[in-house]
Design a protein around this motif. Structure first.
Motif, mmCIF file in Angstrom:
data_model
loop_
_atom_site.group_PDB
_atom_site.id
_atom_site.type_symbol
_atom_site.label_atom_id
_atom_site.label_comp_id
_atom_site.label_asym_id
_atom_site.label_seq_id
_atom_site.Cartn_x
_atom_site.Cartn_y
_atom_site.Cartn_z
ATOM 1 N N LEU A 78 0.872 -1.176 0.000
ATOM 2 C CA LEU A 78 0.000 0.000 0.000
ATOM 3 C C LEU A 78 0.906 1.222 0.000
ATOM 4 C CD1 LEU A 78 -2.806 1.302 0.241
ATOM 5 C CD2 LEU A 78 -2.653 0.984 2.733
ATOM 6 N N ASP A 79 0.940 1.932 -1.120
ATOM 7 C CA ASP A 79 1.904 3.001 -1.365
ATOM 8 C C ASP A 79 1.207 4.353 -1.278
ATOM 9 O OD1 ASP A 79 4.017 4.581 -2.124
ATOM 10 O OD2 ASP A 79 4.172 3.787 -4.157
ATOM 11 N N HIS A 80 1.476 5.113 -0.217
ATOM 12 C CA HIS A 80 0.859 6.422 -0.003
ATOM 13 C C HIS A 80 1.640 7.519 -0.720
ATOM 14 C CE1 HIS A 80 -0.845 4.140 3.360
ATOM 15 N NE2 HIS A 80 -1.805 5.041 3.406
ATOM 16 N N ARG A 134 -4.221 10.987 4.276
ATOM 17 C CA ARG A 134 -4.607 11.036 5.688
ATOM 18 C C ARG A 134 -5.963 10.390 5.950
ATOM 19 N NH1 ARG A 134 -3.526 17.392 5.889
ATOM 20 N NH2 ARG A 134 -4.517 17.062 3.850
ATOM 21 N N ASP A 135 -6.688 10.030 4.890
ATOM 22 C CA ASP A 135 -8.015 9.432 5.049
ATOM 23 C C ASP A 135 -7.874 7.922 5.236
ATOM 24 O OD1 ASP A 135 -9.202 11.925 4.811
ATOM 25 O OD2 ASP A 135 -9.495 11.729 2.646
ATOM 26 N N THR A 136 -7.331 7.534 6.364
ATOM 27 C CA THR A 136 -6.932 6.142 6.578
ATOM 28 C C THR A 136 -8.093 5.169 6.457
ATOM 29 O OG1 THR A 136 -5.118 6.845 8.005
ATOM 30 C CG2 THR A 136 -5.848 4.563 8.223
ATOM 31 N N ALA A 141 -10.504 0.731 3.600
ATOM 32 C CA ALA A 141 -11.737 0.091 3.117
ATOM 33 C C ALA A 141 -11.682 -0.122 1.611
ATOM 34 C CB ALA A 141 -12.950 0.947 3.492
ATOM 35 N N ALA A 142 -11.220 0.877 0.875
ATOM 36 C CA ALA A 142 -11.147 0.744 -0.582
ATOM 37 C C ALA A 142 -10.094 -0.284 -0.995
ATOM 38 C CB ALA A 142 -10.845 2.100 -1.216
ATOM 39 N N ARG A 173 -4.595 13.564 11.902
ATOM 40 C CA ARG A 173 -4.116 13.737 10.537
ATOM 41 C C ARG A 173 -2.677 14.251 10.504
ATOM 42 N NH1 ARG A 173 -8.240 13.572 6.849
ATOM 43 N NH2 ARG A 173 -7.440 15.142 5.404
ATOM 44 N N ALA A 174 -2.106 14.510 11.673
ATOM 45 C CA ALA A 174 -0.689 14.870 11.739
ATOM 46 C C ALA A 174 0.160 13.642 11.403
ATOM 47 C CB ALA A 174 -0.358 15.384 13.133
ATOM 48 N N PRO A 175 1.366 13.835 10.876
ATOM 49 C CA PRO A 175 2.157 12.680 10.428
ATOM 50 C C PRO A 175 2.337 11.585 11.469
ATOM 51 C CG PRO A 175 3.126 14.687 9.588
ATOM 52 C CD PRO A 175 2.015 15.108 10.509
#
Length: 275
Positions: A78-80, A134-136, A141-142, A173-175
Motif C-alpha cells: 500500500l503506497d501512499h 490522511r483518510d486512513t 476500506a477501498a 491527521r498529523a504525520p
C-alpha cells in the motif's frame, strides 16, 4: 483496475507546481510543466542537492521493494503518495519477483491519476485510489474491497518521501498520529517504510518549507529534523541497519564517503516491523 475515483476528477492545474511533478522533473522525467521546472530551480538555489536526493530516494524505494518481496515474502503493498509513474515502480518490482503480488497506489494529484489510468489499466493486480493519504479509514476500506488487499495478513505500507507534504496538526491527521493510526490496523509482521526530507539547518528547513508552501498553494507540510522522524517509529521494531540517510539502507554498492555527501538536507528514515 481503478477504485475510489470521485465522480469528477479535479482538472490538472498547469499554472501551479505540484510536488509530484517537481519530483518527476528532478528525476529527469517528462511529465511536468515549465512552472514545475521553475519551482525546481528555486528549490535548487536553497538546497543544491535536491536532484541527487530525489534519485537516492528512488533507489531506496526500489531496494526496499525488492528486499521485502524477495527476502520477507511480502506480496501486498500500500503506497501512499505514490507520485507519477516512472520506471521500476512498486508493482513492476514486486510482480517481477511474485506475479501475484498486489499493489495499491494512493494519491490525490490529478496528474498522477491521469497517468495511472493510461499506464496501469491492464494490470489486474494493481489499483489506484484517489484519496488524501490522511483518510486512513477510507483508504483501508477501498484497498480491502473485494478482498483485494487482505489486512489480516502481512502488508507493506509505504510513506516514502511524502510525509513532508503534510502539515502539523493537533488531530489524527498529523504525520506521527497518522502512522500510529495505520499501524494499529495492520497484522503483526506487517512492514512500514518511512522516510522524509530532513535538515540540520534552519535556513534550509525554513526556506524550502516556505518556497513549497507558496509554490503549491499550501499543499505542503514541513522539512523536519531527524528526531521528529524518529518519533514516527515509536512502538515499532526498526529493522537493520536502523534509521539513516536512505543511501545507507542496505545499499547494493558502496555508499558515498562523508566528504561527498550533501550537507544541506537528506532523505532520512528506515523500515520497521509491526509487532
Amino acid at each position: 483496475m481503478f477504485e475510489g475515483e470521485k465522480p469528477r476528477t479535479p482538472s490538472i492545474n498547469m499554472n501551479m507546481p505540484t510536488a509530484a511533478r517537481m519530483y518527476d522533473w528532478l528525476l529527469g522525467g517528462i511529465d511536468n510543466y515549465d512552472v514545475d521546472k521553475e519551482a525546481c530551480h528555486r528549490l535548487l538555489d536553497i538546497a543544491p542537492s535536491s536532484q541527487l536526493l530525489a534519485r537516492n530516494n528512488r533507489s531506496f524505494l526500489q531496494r526496499v521493494i525488492r528486499i521485502l518481496a524477495d527476502d520477507f515474502g511480502i506480496d501486498q503493498f500500500l503506497d501512499h503518495g505514490s507520485g507519477l509513474p516512472t520506471q521500476d515502480n512498486v508493482h513492476q518490482i514486486a510482480q517481477r519477483i511474485n506475479p501475484d503480488a498486489k499493489v495499491v497506489y494512493v494519491d490525490n494529484d490529478p496528474a498522477v491519476l491521469a497517468h495511472a489510468r493510461t499506464r496501469l489499466l491492464r494490470n489486474s493486480n494493481t489499483r489506484v485510489l484517489q484519496a488524501d493519504m490522511r483518510d486512513t479509514e477510507e483508504i483501508l476500506a477501498a484497498a480491502a474491497d473485494g478482498n483485494f488487499l487482505n489486512f489480516g495478513k502481512k502488508v507493506a505500507v509505504l510513506f516514502v518521501s511524502v510525509l513532508h507534504c503534510l502539515p502539523d496538526t493537533n488531530d489524527d491527521r498529523a504525520p506521527a498520529a497518522l502512522i500510529r493510526k495505520i499501524t494499529q490496523a495492520l497484522a503483526p509482521g506487517s512492514i512500514i517504510v518511512i522516510c522524509q526530507l530532513v535538515s540540520d539547518h534552519d535556513e534550509v528547513r525554513d526556506g524550502v518549507t516556505e518556497l513549497m508552501r507558496q509554490a503549491t498553494g499550501g499543499q505542503w507540510g514541513r522539512v523536519r529534523e531527524r528526531g521528529e522522524v524518529r518519533a514516527y517509529f515509536d512502538g515499532l521494531k526498526i529493522l537493520p541497519p536502523g534509521l539513516c540517510d536512505v543511501v545507507d539502507w542496505r545499499p547494493t554498492a558502496a555508499p558515498p564517503p562523508q566528504h561527498l555527501r550533501p550537507t544541506d538536507w537528506v532523505e532520512w528514515g528506515g523500515v520497521a516491523e509491526i509487532l
